[in-house]
Every structure is written in structure tokens, then in C-alpha cells.
Write a protein that holds these residues in place. Structure first.
Motif, short mmCIF file in Angstrom:
data_model
loop_
_atom_site.label_atom_id
_atom_site.label_comp_id
_atom_site.label_asym_id
_atom_site.label_seq_id
_atom_site.Cartn_x
_atom_site.Cartn_y
_atom_site.Cartn_z
N SER A 265 0.87 -1.19 0.05
CA SER A 265 -0.08 -0.03 0.12
C SER A 265 0.92 1.30 0.02
O SER A 265 2.04 1.28 0.53
CB SER A 265 -0.88 0.11 1.30
N ALA A 266 0.34 2.28 -0.54
CA ALA A 266 1.18 3.45 -0.55
C ALA A 266 0.58 4.42 0.70
O ALA A 266 -0.35 4.77 0.86
CB ALA A 266 0.73 4.21 -2.11
N ARG A 267 1.72 4.73 1.50
CA ARG A 267 1.43 5.62 2.52
C ARG A 267 2.69 6.54 2.81
O ARG A 267 3.74 6.37 2.56
CB ARG A 267 1.45 4.64 4.05
N SER A 268 2.21 7.63 3.11
CA SER A 268 3.32 8.75 3.21
C SER A 268 4.08 8.45 4.28
O SER A 268 5.43 8.82 4.20
CB SER A 268 2.72 10.21 3.59
N GLU A 269 3.86 7.86 5.50
CA GLU A 269 4.63 7.47 6.60
C GLU A 269 5.92 6.60 5.84
O GLU A 269 6.78 6.38 6.65
CB GLU A 269 4.04 6.89 7.72
N GLN A 270 5.67 5.80 4.80
CA GLN A 270 6.63 4.75 4.40
C GLN A 270 7.65 5.41 3.11
O GLN A 270 7.96 5.01 2.36
CB GLN A 270 5.91 3.51 3.95
N GLY A 271 7.36 6.69 2.92
CA GLY A 271 7.89 7.57 1.84
C GLY A 271 7.22 7.57 0.51
O GLY A 271 7.75 8.19 -0.38
N SER A 272 5.93 7.29 0.50
CA SER A 272 5.14 7.51 -0.54
C SER A 272 4.69 8.76 -0.86
O SER A 272 4.60 9.50 -0.17
CB SER A 272 3.91 6.45 -0.59
N ALA A 273 4.51 8.99 -2.34
CA ALA A 273 4.01 10.44 -2.55
C ALA A 273 2.59 10.43 -1.92
O ALA A 273 1.91 9.19 -2.04
CB ALA A 273 4.05 10.57 -4.19
N LEU A 274 2.25 11.69 -1.46
CA LEU A 274 0.71 11.95 -1.05
C LEU A 274 -0.12 12.66 -2.12
O LEU A 274 0.21 13.74 -2.64
CB LEU A 274 0.67 12.46 0.10
N LEU A 275 -0.96 11.91 -2.88
CA LEU A 275 -1.93 12.78 -3.82
C LEU A 275 -3.25 13.17 -2.99
O LEU A 275 -3.68 12.68 -1.94
CB LEU A 275 -2.58 11.64 -4.57
N VAL A 276 -3.56 14.50 -3.26
CA VAL A 276 -4.22 15.33 -2.50
C VAL A 276 -5.48 15.66 -3.38
O VAL A 276 -5.48 16.42 -4.35
CB VAL A 276 -3.53 16.55 -1.88
N PHE A 277 -6.66 15.52 -2.95
CA PHE A 277 -8.24 15.99 -3.65
C PHE A 277 -8.50 17.28 -3.06
O PHE A 277 -7.91 17.74 -2.21
CB PHE A 277 -9.15 15.14 -3.40
#
Length: 119
Positions: A57-69
């Protein structure tokens, strides 16, 4: 037509592809096109993309980019997220320029929604 050297597509993992699709259909009225049993694409949402079957899964705490609506009605969007099975991981908070919240969808991918500051 895609613009030269501009962001064009994003892909996310999905532990439960059916639940992820159902969540985005219910919350944001997305439609999907399946490409076999392990990939489903979306379009017309500001940035086209897709979900692929994966245990990640993509999580910001794991360094993934965060997509924002963006939302004109932050509380209303939060209600829709929760009703469709999203989990609020950061309740509404203020930041310079507005307010936002973070959520995960059924496959565990993190997204955020921002809106204008309260009047």
C-alpha cells in the motif's frame, strides 16, 4: 493529448481491487476500465491512473507520494469517505492556506483532501 514531459499517469497497489474500486465509485463517482483481473484504470480525475493487485500500500509514512484531492465542502467529503469505508488517519486540521484531512481507502492507500480555510 498528453503534454510533453508533464505528469500523465499514476499507479497504486491494491490489496483488494474490488473494494478499492467500489470505494472510489461511491465516494468520488469514478468509473473504471478493467485490464484483466489484476489491473483497473481510471481517467478524467485530474490525473489518470490505475490500481494493480498487490499486497503493498502507498502511505506517506513509508515515503510514498501523497495525492491530494480538493473539495469545496471538506466536511461533506469526509462524510462520504467514511460512509464508503474509508478510514480517517488524520482528522481535519489547519495548515497555511487551508484545511485538510488524510484517509486510507480499503486497500490501505493514503490520500488527503484539502479545502479553503473556514470563514
Amino acid at each position: 493529448m498528453p503534454a510533453h514531459e508533464k505528469l500523465n499517469y499514476v499507479e497504486f497497489p491494491a490489496k483488494n481491487l474490488a473494494a478499492t474500486k467500489a470505494f472510489f465509485e461511491a465516494t468520488f463517482a469514478w468509473t473504471f476500465e478493467d485490464y484483466g483481473p489484476a489491473y483497473s484504470a481510471f481517467a478524467g480525475q485530474g490525473l489518470d491512473g490505475g490500481f494493480f493487485q498487490s499486497d503493498l500500500s502507498a502511505r506517506s509514512e513509508q515515503g510514498s507520494a501523497l495525492l491530494v484531492f480538493y473539495s469545496d465542502d471538506l466536511e461533506g467529503t469526509l462524510t462520504k469517505v467514511v460512509k464508503a469505508g474509508g478510514l480517517i488517519v488524520k482528522p481535519i486540521f489547519s495548515f497555511p492556506g487551508g484545511r485538510r484531512f488524510h484517509f486510507t481507502e480499503p486497500s490501505g492507500n493514503e490520500f488527503a483532501v484539502w479545502g479553503q480555510p473556514q470563514a
